[in-house]
Design a protein around this motif. Structure first.
Motif, PDB file in Angstrom:
ATOM      1  N   THR A  79       9.140   3.798   7.648  1.00  0.00           N
ATOM      2  CA  THR A  79       8.338   2.622   8.091  1.00  0.00           C
ATOM      3  C   THR A  79       7.072   2.491   7.684  1.00  0.00           C
ATOM      4  OG1 THR A  79      10.050   2.078   9.651  1.00  0.00           O
ATOM      5  CG2 THR A  79       8.060   0.912   9.815  1.00  0.00           C
ATOM      6  N   ARG A  80       6.506   3.886   8.050  1.00  0.00           N
ATOM      7  CA  ARG A  80       5.055   3.891   7.888  1.00  0.00           C
ATOM      8  C   ARG A  80       4.698   4.078   6.319  1.00  0.00           C
ATOM      9  NH1 ARG A  80       3.482   8.417  12.461  1.00  0.00           N
ATOM     10  NH2 ARG A  80       3.189   7.200  14.318  1.00  0.00           N
ATOM     11  N   VAL A  81       5.222   4.969   5.477  1.00  0.00           N
ATOM     12  CA  VAL A  81       5.153   4.713   4.158  1.00  0.00           C
ATOM     13  C   VAL A  81       5.308   3.400   3.531  1.00  0.00           C
ATOM     14  CG1 VAL A  81       6.006   5.746   1.976  1.00  0.00           C
ATOM     15  CG2 VAL A  81       5.841   7.469   4.207  1.00  0.00           C
ATOM     16  N   LYS A  82       6.363   2.754   3.783  1.00  0.00           N
ATOM     17  CA  LYS A  82       6.861   1.495   3.241  1.00  0.00           C
ATOM     18  C   LYS A  82       5.704   0.556   3.811  1.00  0.00           C
ATOM     19  CE  LYS A  82      11.817   1.094   3.114  1.00  0.00           C
ATOM     20  NZ  LYS A  82      12.968   0.482   3.557  1.00  0.00           N
ATOM     21  N   ASN A  83       5.043   0.677   4.823  1.00  0.00           N
ATOM     22  CA  ASN A  83       3.935  -0.384   5.338  1.00  0.00           C
ATOM     23  C   ASN A  83       2.677  -0.368   4.453  1.00  0.00           C
ATOM     24  OD1 ASN A  83       5.661  -1.486   7.129  1.00  0.00           O
ATOM     25  ND2 ASN A  83       5.031  -0.515   9.028  1.00  0.00           N
ATOM     26  N   PHE A  84       2.701   1.145   4.210  1.00  0.00           N
ATOM     27  CA  PHE A  84       1.283   1.575   3.728  1.00  0.00           C
ATOM     28  C   PHE A  84       1.527   0.884   2.107  1.00  0.00           C
ATOM     29  CE2 PHE A  84      -1.589   4.300   1.009  1.00  0.00           C
ATOM     30  CZ  PHE A  84      -2.821   3.928   1.779  1.00  0.00           C
ATOM     31  N   GLU A  86       3.299  -1.485   1.069  1.00  0.00           N
ATOM     32  CA  GLU A  86       3.112  -2.917   0.870  1.00  0.00           C
ATOM     33  C   GLU A  86       1.659  -3.242   1.089  1.00  0.00           C
ATOM     34  OE1 GLU A  86       5.838  -3.951   4.169  1.00  0.00           O
ATOM     35  OE2 GLU A  86       7.667  -3.697   3.001  1.00  0.00           O
ATOM     36  N   ALA A  87       0.993  -2.681   1.825  1.00  0.00           N
ATOM     37  CA  ALA A  87      -0.554  -2.870   1.870  1.00  0.00           C
ATOM     38  C   ALA A  87      -1.224  -2.778   0.741  1.00  0.00           C
ATOM     39  CB  ALA A  87      -1.075  -2.145   3.153  1.00  0.00           C
ATOM     40  N   GLN A  88      -0.723  -1.704  -0.190  1.00  0.00           N
ATOM     41  CA  GLN A  88      -1.219  -1.333  -1.475  1.00  0.00           C
ATOM     42  C   GLN A  88      -0.957  -2.215  -2.406  1.00  0.00           C
ATOM     43  OE1 GLN A  88       0.209   2.745  -1.826  1.00  0.00           O
ATOM     44  NE2 GLN A  88      -1.903   3.414  -2.478  1.00  0.00           N
ATOM     45  N   MET A  89       0.338  -2.907  -2.304  1.00  0.00           N
ATOM     46  CA  MET A  89       0.697  -3.942  -3.325  1.00  0.00           C
ATOM     47  C   MET A  89      -0.235  -5.447  -2.902  1.00  0.00           C
ATOM     48  SD  MET A  89       2.928  -3.412  -5.680  1.00  0.00           S
ATOM     49  CE  MET A  89       3.801  -5.046  -5.856  1.00  0.00           C
ATOM     50  N   ASN A  90      -0.350  -5.461  -1.851  1.00  0.00           N
ATOM     51  CA  ASN A  90      -1.015  -6.896  -1.504  1.00  0.00           C
ATOM     52  C   ASN A  90      -2.478  -6.759  -1.899  1.00  0.00           C
ATOM     53  OD1 ASN A  90       1.144  -7.879  -0.225  1.00  0.00           O
ATOM     54  ND2 ASN A  90       0.716  -7.006   1.720  1.00  0.00           N
ATOM     55  N   SER A  91      -3.011  -5.363  -2.156  1.00  0.00           N
ATOM     56  CA  SER A  91      -4.397  -5.473  -2.493  1.00  0.00           C
ATOM     57  C   SER A  91      -4.392  -5.390  -4.045  1.00  0.00           C
ATOM     58  CB  SER A  91      -4.929  -4.139  -2.025  1.00  0.00           C
ATOM     59  OG  SER A  91      -4.584  -2.906  -2.653  1.00  0.00           O
ATOM     60  N   MET A  92      -3.459  -5.432  -4.695  1.00  0.00           N
ATOM     61  CA  MET A  92      -3.522  -5.490  -6.199  1.00  0.00           C
ATOM     62  C   MET A  92      -2.764  -6.712  -6.510  1.00  0.00           C
ATOM     63  SD  MET A  92      -2.442  -1.510  -7.284  1.00  0.00           S
ATOM     64  CE  MET A  92      -0.839  -1.415  -6.332  1.00  0.00           C
ATOM     65  N   LYS A  93      -3.587  -7.687  -7.151  1.00  0.00           N
ATOM     66  CA  LYS A  93      -3.208  -9.010  -7.669  1.00  0.00           C
ATOM     67  C   LYS A  93      -3.403  -8.928  -9.222  1.00  0.00           C
ATOM     68  CE  LYS A  93      -2.303 -10.290  -3.328  1.00  0.00           C
ATOM     69  NZ  LYS A  93      -0.850 -10.631  -2.929  1.00  0.00           N
ATOM     70  N   PRO A  94      -2.164  -9.711  -9.779  1.00  0.00           N
ATOM     71  CA  PRO A  94      -2.574 -10.075 -11.082  1.00  0.00           C
ATOM     72  C   PRO A  94      -3.619 -10.975 -11.513  1.00  0.00           C
ATOM     73  CG  PRO A  94      -0.673 -11.252 -10.166  1.00  0.00           C
ATOM     74  CD  PRO A  94      -1.278 -10.321  -9.304  1.00  0.00           C
ATOM     75  N   ILE A  95      -4.469 -11.009 -12.544  1.00  0.00           N
ATOM     76  CA  ILE A  95      -5.266 -11.702 -13.018  1.00  0.00           C
ATOM     77  C   ILE A  95      -5.195 -12.373 -14.375  1.00  0.00           C
ATOM     78  CG2 ILE A  95      -7.565 -11.853 -13.525  1.00  0.00           C
ATOM     79  CD1 ILE A  95      -8.286  -9.489 -12.050  1.00  0.00           C
ATOM     80  N   MET A 132       8.199   9.725   0.184  1.00  0.00           N
ATOM     81  CA  MET A 132       6.774   9.225  -0.355  1.00  0.00           C
ATOM     82  C   MET A 132       6.791   8.649  -1.894  1.00  0.00           C
ATOM     83  SD  MET A 132       4.120  11.773   1.640  1.00  0.00           S
ATOM     84  CE  MET A 132       4.856  13.203   1.361  1.00  0.00           C
ATOM     85  N   VAL A 133       8.132   9.011  -2.579  1.00  0.00           N
ATOM     86  CA  VAL A 133       8.227   8.600  -4.042  1.00  0.00           C
ATOM     87  C   VAL A 133       9.177   7.394  -3.713  1.00  0.00           C
ATOM     88  CG1 VAL A 133       9.512   9.265  -6.079  1.00  0.00           C
ATOM     89  CG2 VAL A 133       8.066  11.122  -4.956  1.00  0.00           C
ATOM     90  N   VAL A 134      10.230   7.473  -3.173  1.00  0.00           N
ATOM     91  CA  VAL A 134      11.233   6.354  -3.139  1.00  0.00           C
ATOM     92  C   VAL A 134      10.507   5.234  -2.533  1.00  0.00           C
ATOM     93  CG1 VAL A 134      13.637   5.928  -2.452  1.00  0.00           C
ATOM     94  CG2 VAL A 134      13.320   8.011  -3.456  1.00  0.00           C
ATOM     95  N   ALA A 135      10.300   5.292  -1.320  1.00  0.00           N
ATOM     96  CA  ALA A 135       9.824   3.984  -0.704  1.00  0.00           C
ATOM     97  C   ALA A 135       8.478   3.327  -1.541  1.00  0.00           C
ATOM     98  CB  ALA A 135       9.131   4.295   0.738  1.00  0.00           C
ATOM     99  N   PRO A 136       7.630   3.743  -1.896  1.00  0.00           N
ATOM    100  CA  PRO A 136       6.787   2.929  -2.658  1.00  0.00           C
ATOM    101  C   PRO A 136       7.500   2.640  -3.842  1.00  0.00           C
ATOM    102  CG  PRO A 136       5.603   5.067  -2.023  1.00  0.00           C
ATOM    103  CD  PRO A 136       7.069   5.127  -1.788  1.00  0.00           C
ATOM    104  N   ALA A 137       8.228   3.172  -4.692  1.00  0.00           N
ATOM    105  CA  ALA A 137       9.004   2.664  -5.870  1.00  0.00           C
ATOM    106  C   ALA A 137       9.624   1.475  -5.491  1.00  0.00           C
ATOM    107  CB  ALA A 137       9.601   3.870  -6.339  1.00  0.00           C
ATOM    108  N   LYS A 138      10.295   1.517  -4.311  1.00  0.00           N
ATOM    109  CA  LYS A 138      11.176   0.393  -3.888  1.00  0.00           C
ATOM    110  C   LYS A 138      10.221  -0.753  -3.691  1.00  0.00           C
ATOM    111  CE  LYS A 138      15.578  -0.816  -3.064  1.00  0.00           C
ATOM    112  NZ  LYS A 138      16.531  -1.019  -4.050  1.00  0.00           N
ATOM    113  N   VAL A 139       9.210  -0.702  -2.973  1.00  0.00           N
ATOM    114  CA  VAL A 139       8.266  -1.578  -2.687  1.00  0.00           C
ATOM    115  C   VAL A 139       7.889  -2.281  -4.047  1.00  0.00           C
ATOM    116  CG1 VAL A 139       6.001  -2.133  -1.792  1.00  0.00           C
ATOM    117  CG2 VAL A 139       7.688  -0.861  -0.714  1.00  0.00           C
TER     118      VAL A 139
END
Length: 263
Positions: A79-84, A86-95, A132-139
């Motif tokens: 949960t902690r890895v996924k939450n972080f 997701e926060a990273q994804m939210n900070s990176m927006k397409p332009i 730490m590899v799979v959760a971010p890749a899934k997100v």
């Protein structure tokens, strides 16, 4: 000085041996697929598995070996890895924006399609590596995520590692370790699919394999043995200090864990 020269010469020879061994492994896996993979698993991992891939039934059996407290702790890590992530994804927006005079510029966020996770486990299960590899890749939206880990626990992968991978969103799990696992994910075999990027730490043979397949696939980094220094004083918790030191020391026999205390 003579001792240092001899020591450096030994280190250079050891490094050359690792390079040559890994190069042969990669070539054989590339040319012979599962046949060579099975031979290396028997030679280096003492594995006599009939199949490399963990079936749904095997995954279920392994997970049933865990108690609820252990599952809860792993769930918390996931949960902690996924939450972080997701926060990273939210900070990176397409332009996609006009900048005048017919100039249009921007960038897109495109997830890697096929991800391969390597999870060490030859000596001890390092379940957090897979999470730490799979959760971010899934997100991030990777379409296919596979994981390889040594068959070092009763002919299979440690239950905690399996549970962490499943909870993180892995698609397929293979009981394969070492440089042969890296080669298999890089070039594909009859059983293990080829991926676009390989991530996760490992011993010197795994690190060398990642170095040699880089270019054919992407990699995260060339991670060496862990080094950690803990600075402590009279207010420090001995238990927490020991936990931090052990968490890094378990990664590799060449890891260095140092405590500096001012008392």
């Amino acid at each position: 000085m003579e001792f240092l020269k001899k020591s450096n010469a030994v280190s250079e020879q050891e490094n050359k041996n690792v390079v040559d061994i890994v190069s042969d492994i990669i070539d054989n896996i590339k040319n012979n697929g599962d046949k060579s993979l099975k031979e290396y698993e028997q030679k280096f991992g003492n594995s006599t598995r009939a199949t490399f891939k963990l079936s749904d039934e095997e995954i279920k059996t392994q997970i049933e070996k865990l108690d609820e407290e252990t599952k809860a702790l792993i769930d918390q890590v996931v949960t902690r890895v996924k939450n972080f992530a997701e926060a990273q994804m939210n900070s990176m927006k397409p332009i996609d924006q006009d900048f005048g005079d017919g100039i249009r510029m921007g960038h897109r966020i495109i997830p890697i399609e096929k991800v391969g996770a390597y999870v060490p486990g030859g000596r001890y299960p390092l379940l957090s590596s897979g999470v730490m590899v799979v959760a971010p890749a899934k997100v991030a939206g990777a379409k296919k995520i596979i994981a390889c880990s040594p068959a070092a626990f009763e002919g299979s992968i440690h239950p905690a590692t399996v549970y962490g991978l499943v909870q993180s969103g892995v698609d397929e799990i293979y009981a394969v370790g070492g440089a042969q696992a890296i080669a298999s994910m890089a070039y594909g075999t009859e059983t293990i699919p080829e991926v676009d990027i390989i991530t996760g730490p490992g011993n010197k043979f795994v690190a060398e394999a990642k170095k040699q397949v880089f270019g054919k696939v992407g990699i995260d980094m060339l991670a060496g043995p862990s080094e950690v220094v803990v600075l402590a004083d009279g207010n420090s918790s001995p238990k927490l200090c020991a936990s931090d030191l052990l968490a890094q020391a378990e990664h590799d026999p060449n890891a260095r864990a140092i405590l500096i205390n001012n008392i």
